[in-house]
Design a protein around this motif. Structure first.
Motif, mmCIF file in Angstrom:
data_model
loop_
_atom_site.group_PDB
_atom_site.id
_atom_site.type_symbol
_atom_site.label_atom_id
_atom_site.label_comp_id
_atom_site.label_asym_id
_atom_site.label_seq_id
_atom_site.Cartn_x
_atom_site.Cartn_y
_atom_site.Cartn_z
ATOM 1 N N SER A 38 0.828 -1.207 0.000
ATOM 2 C CA SER A 38 0.000 0.000 0.000
ATOM 3 C C SER A 38 0.861 1.255 0.000
ATOM 4 O O SER A 38 0.598 2.212 -0.739
ATOM 5 C CB SER A 38 -0.930 0.004 1.218
ATOM 6 O OG SER A 38 -1.871 -1.043 1.144
ATOM 7 N N ILE A 39 1.904 1.265 0.839
ATOM 8 C CA ILE A 39 2.782 2.436 0.912
ATOM 9 C C ILE A 39 3.514 2.636 -0.407
ATOM 10 O O ILE A 39 3.578 3.757 -0.941
ATOM 11 C CB ILE A 39 3.793 2.282 2.062
ATOM 12 C CG1 ILE A 39 3.071 2.141 3.406
ATOM 13 C CG2 ILE A 39 4.737 3.483 2.099
ATOM 14 C CD1 ILE A 39 3.996 1.797 4.554
ATOM 15 N N ILE A 40 4.047 1.552 -0.948
ATOM 16 C CA ILE A 40 4.801 1.645 -2.204
ATOM 17 C C ILE A 40 3.901 2.128 -3.341
ATOM 18 O O ILE A 40 4.279 3.001 -4.131
ATOM 19 C CB ILE A 40 5.430 0.282 -2.552
ATOM 20 C CG1 ILE A 40 6.504 -0.076 -1.517
ATOM 21 C CG2 ILE A 40 6.027 0.298 -3.955
ATOM 22 C CD1 ILE A 40 6.988 -1.502 -1.604
ATOM 23 N N THR A 41 2.697 1.572 -3.421
ATOM 24 C CA THR A 41 1.773 1.975 -4.476
ATOM 25 C C THR A 41 1.424 3.454 -4.353
ATOM 26 O O THR A 41 1.365 4.176 -5.359
ATOM 27 C CB THR A 41 0.490 1.130 -4.428
ATOM 28 O OG1 THR A 41 0.830 -0.252 -4.549
ATOM 29 C CG2 THR A 41 -0.462 1.514 -5.554
ATOM 30 N N HIS A 166 -3.934 1.748 5.478
ATOM 31 C CA HIS A 166 -3.914 1.130 4.152
ATOM 32 C C HIS A 166 -4.423 2.070 3.066
ATOM 33 O O HIS A 166 -4.097 1.889 1.888
ATOM 34 C CB HIS A 166 -4.777 -0.137 4.152
ATOM 35 C CG HIS A 166 -4.070 -1.339 4.699
ATOM 36 N ND1 HIS A 166 -3.076 -1.987 4.001
ATOM 37 C CD2 HIS A 166 -4.195 -1.999 5.875
ATOM 38 C CE1 HIS A 166 -2.629 -3.011 4.720
ATOM 39 N NE2 HIS A 166 -3.285 -3.037 5.858
ATOM 40 N N SER A 167 -5.214 3.065 3.432
ATOM 41 C CA SER A 167 -5.749 3.978 2.419
ATOM 42 C C SER A 167 -4.661 4.828 1.781
ATOM 43 O O SER A 167 -4.914 5.552 0.812
ATOM 44 C CB SER A 167 -6.828 4.882 3.030
ATOM 45 O OG SER A 167 -6.375 5.515 4.203
ATOM 46 N N ILE A 168 -3.429 4.726 2.290
ATOM 47 C CA ILE A 168 -2.302 5.396 1.640
ATOM 48 C C ILE A 168 -2.117 4.840 0.229
ATOM 49 O O ILE A 168 -1.526 5.476 -0.632
ATOM 50 C CB ILE A 168 -1.010 5.206 2.472
ATOM 51 C CG1 ILE A 168 0.047 6.234 2.066
ATOM 52 C CG2 ILE A 168 -0.468 3.792 2.348
ATOM 53 C CD1 ILE A 168 1.268 6.230 2.974
ATOM 54 N N PHE A 169 -2.638 3.652 0.002
ATOM 55 C CA PHE A 169 -2.633 3.021 -1.323
ATOM 56 C C PHE A 169 -3.233 3.963 -2.364
ATOM 57 O O PHE A 169 -2.795 4.003 -3.517
ATOM 58 C CB PHE A 169 -3.443 1.717 -1.258
ATOM 59 C CG PHE A 169 -3.473 0.918 -2.534
ATOM 60 C CD1 PHE A 169 -2.622 -0.168 -2.715
ATOM 61 C CD2 PHE A 169 -4.363 1.223 -3.556
ATOM 62 C CE1 PHE A 169 -2.656 -0.919 -3.887
ATOM 63 C CE2 PHE A 169 -4.401 0.491 -4.733
ATOM 64 C CZ PHE A 169 -3.549 -0.580 -4.896
ATOM 65 N N TYR A 170 -4.248 4.733 -1.938
ATOM 66 C CA TYR A 170 -4.957 5.632 -2.841
ATOM 67 C C TYR A 170 -4.500 7.087 -2.690
ATOM 68 O O TYR A 170 -5.122 7.998 -3.229
ATOM 69 C CB TYR A 170 -6.457 5.536 -2.596
ATOM 70 C CG TYR A 170 -6.981 4.122 -2.697
ATOM 71 C CD1 TYR A 170 -7.179 3.524 -3.935
ATOM 72 C CD2 TYR A 170 -7.235 3.370 -1.550
ATOM 73 C CE1 TYR A 170 -7.627 2.222 -4.035
ATOM 74 C CE2 TYR A 170 -7.693 2.057 -1.641
ATOM 75 C CZ TYR A 170 -7.891 1.491 -2.886
ATOM 76 O OH TYR A 170 -8.333 0.193 -2.986
ATOM 77 N N THR A 198 -0.084 11.374 2.445
ATOM 78 C CA THR A 198 -0.698 11.072 3.742
ATOM 79 C C THR A 198 -0.576 12.270 4.678
ATOM 80 O O THR A 198 0.303 13.121 4.497
ATOM 81 C CB THR A 198 -0.018 9.850 4.398
ATOM 82 O OG1 THR A 198 -0.637 9.563 5.653
ATOM 83 C CG2 THR A 198 1.460 10.090 4.624
ATOM 84 N N THR A 199 -1.467 12.334 5.647
ATOM 85 C CA THR A 199 -1.314 13.311 6.719
ATOM 86 C C THR A 199 -0.409 12.716 7.783
ATOM 87 O O THR A 199 -0.286 11.500 7.901
ATOM 88 C CB THR A 199 -2.670 13.662 7.349
ATOM 89 O OG1 THR A 199 -3.235 12.471 7.945
ATOM 90 C CG2 THR A 199 -3.637 14.208 6.306
ATOM 91 N N LEU A 200 0.256 13.567 8.560
ATOM 92 C CA LEU A 200 1.141 13.121 9.634
ATOM 93 C C LEU A 200 0.622 13.670 10.959
ATOM 94 O O LEU A 200 0.337 14.857 11.066
ATOM 95 C CB LEU A 200 2.574 13.612 9.393
ATOM 96 C CG LEU A 200 3.248 13.188 8.086
ATOM 97 C CD1 LEU A 200 4.633 13.808 7.984
ATOM 98 C CD2 LEU A 200 3.327 11.678 7.980
#
Length: 320
Positions: A38-41, A166-170, A198-200
């Protein structure tokens, strides 16, 4: 005469003197499960804008890495974790292996765990930022699996613990980190890369295991809840694609209301329920079927399963 540098090799120490930046840093991943994928995508998407040549993955099996290579042929893969720090010489490393892997290192290592990378990682020529996404193990425990105990002070490695959804995928994920992301203690190079997708947000380290379960399993439960609401609308005659769309919009607006107002969900629920109206009758059905305790129990079950993986090494797989 030295050979010219190629895209597959690390520049010489002289050219690296200034250090890598957000546009040149090499990103390594130990583990190739769903979370790493997910992160890589997300990083390789349009919003992430990371060149696939800068992605390096280590995994004992090729099941997931072969799929990634089909999608992104330029990424680098290896079955050896040590390559992430040695041959690949990465600047930023995400530890994405399941907790039973770390547990096994402590089990076979005795008073001190065996090394996650077969041999302890080398003393890097440059700063390396290591992010652990492993449930159940604190930073000191992860360090013990990577740093040579004979000369730990010689390392320029900096460690952080985080949870990434996991939504980091998008490209719309949320990340929770044990260091204030706007402070000088957090590396700017990592901030620049992650904030593209992504937000931090800062979360104390002692809460990250709970956050891990809420973020990981909670996402699946929210999809389950949205699908269930949509089922009710389908039963009433609405086409499924329309029902899912409206159910998702309801979930979006209610979540945003809580985040915007800061009010408790219980109060907002009461404010949304008219006396003798449809909402209160529907809630009685939910209570009768113990929906609230079921969701609470689901989070508890997820937490206990994650603990079992971390403490007992039970089973396997990517847990968040």
């Amino acid at each position: 005469m030295s050979k010219p540098t190629t895209s597959g090799t690390r520049p010489t120490k002289k050219t690296r003197r200034g250090g890598a930046d957000a546009n040149t840093a090499r990103l390594g991943f130990i583990g190739a499960g769903k979370l790493a994928t997910s992160i890589i995508t997300g990083l390789l998407s349009v919003r992430g804008q990371v060149d696939p040549k800068r992605i390096y993955i280590s995994s004992p099996t090729t099941t997931n890495t072969e799929t990634m290579k089909i999608l992104y042929p330029a990424i680098h893969t290896s079955k050896r974790n040590i390559d992430i720090f040695g041959r690949f010489d990465c600047d930023i490393v995400f530890i994405c292996c399941p907790p039973n892997v770390i547990h096994s290192l402590y089990k076979i290592g005795g008073t001190r765990p065996a090394a996650l990378t077969t041999n302890y990682i080398p003393n890097m020529r440059h700063p390396v930022y290591i992010f652990s996404l492993v449930f159940g193990f604190n930073i000191d425990q992860i360090k013990d699996c990577l740093l040579n105990p004979e000369n730990p002070g010689k390392y320029t490695a900096k460690f952080y613990r985080c949870v990434i959804s996991h939504s980091i995928f998008y490209g719309i994920g949320h990340s929770y980190i044990d260091t204030e992301p706007d402070s000088e203690k957090f590396p700017n190079i990592v901030r620049e890369i992650l904030t593209r997708i992504t937000t931090l947000e800062f979360v104390p380290g002692n809460h990250l295991d709970t956050v891990c379960v809420l973020v990981g399993s909670g996402i699946a439960f929210c999809y389950y809840f949205i699908n269930s609401i949509a089922d009710g609308a389908v039963k009433a005659g609405m086409p499924r694609n329309v029902a899912v769309k409206f159910a998702a919009k309801v979930a979006q607006s209610t979540s945003q209301t809580i985040l915007t107002t800061g009010l408790m969900a219980t109060q907002l629920k009461d404010d949304s329920s008219s006396p003798s109206g449809g909402a209160i009758f529907g809630q009685m059905i939910l209570d009768k079927n113990e929906a609230a305790s079921g969701l609470c129990g689901a989070i508890e079950a997820s937490f206990k399963r994650s603990q079992a993986l971390a403490l007992n090494g039970a089973g396997g797989g990517d847990i968040h």
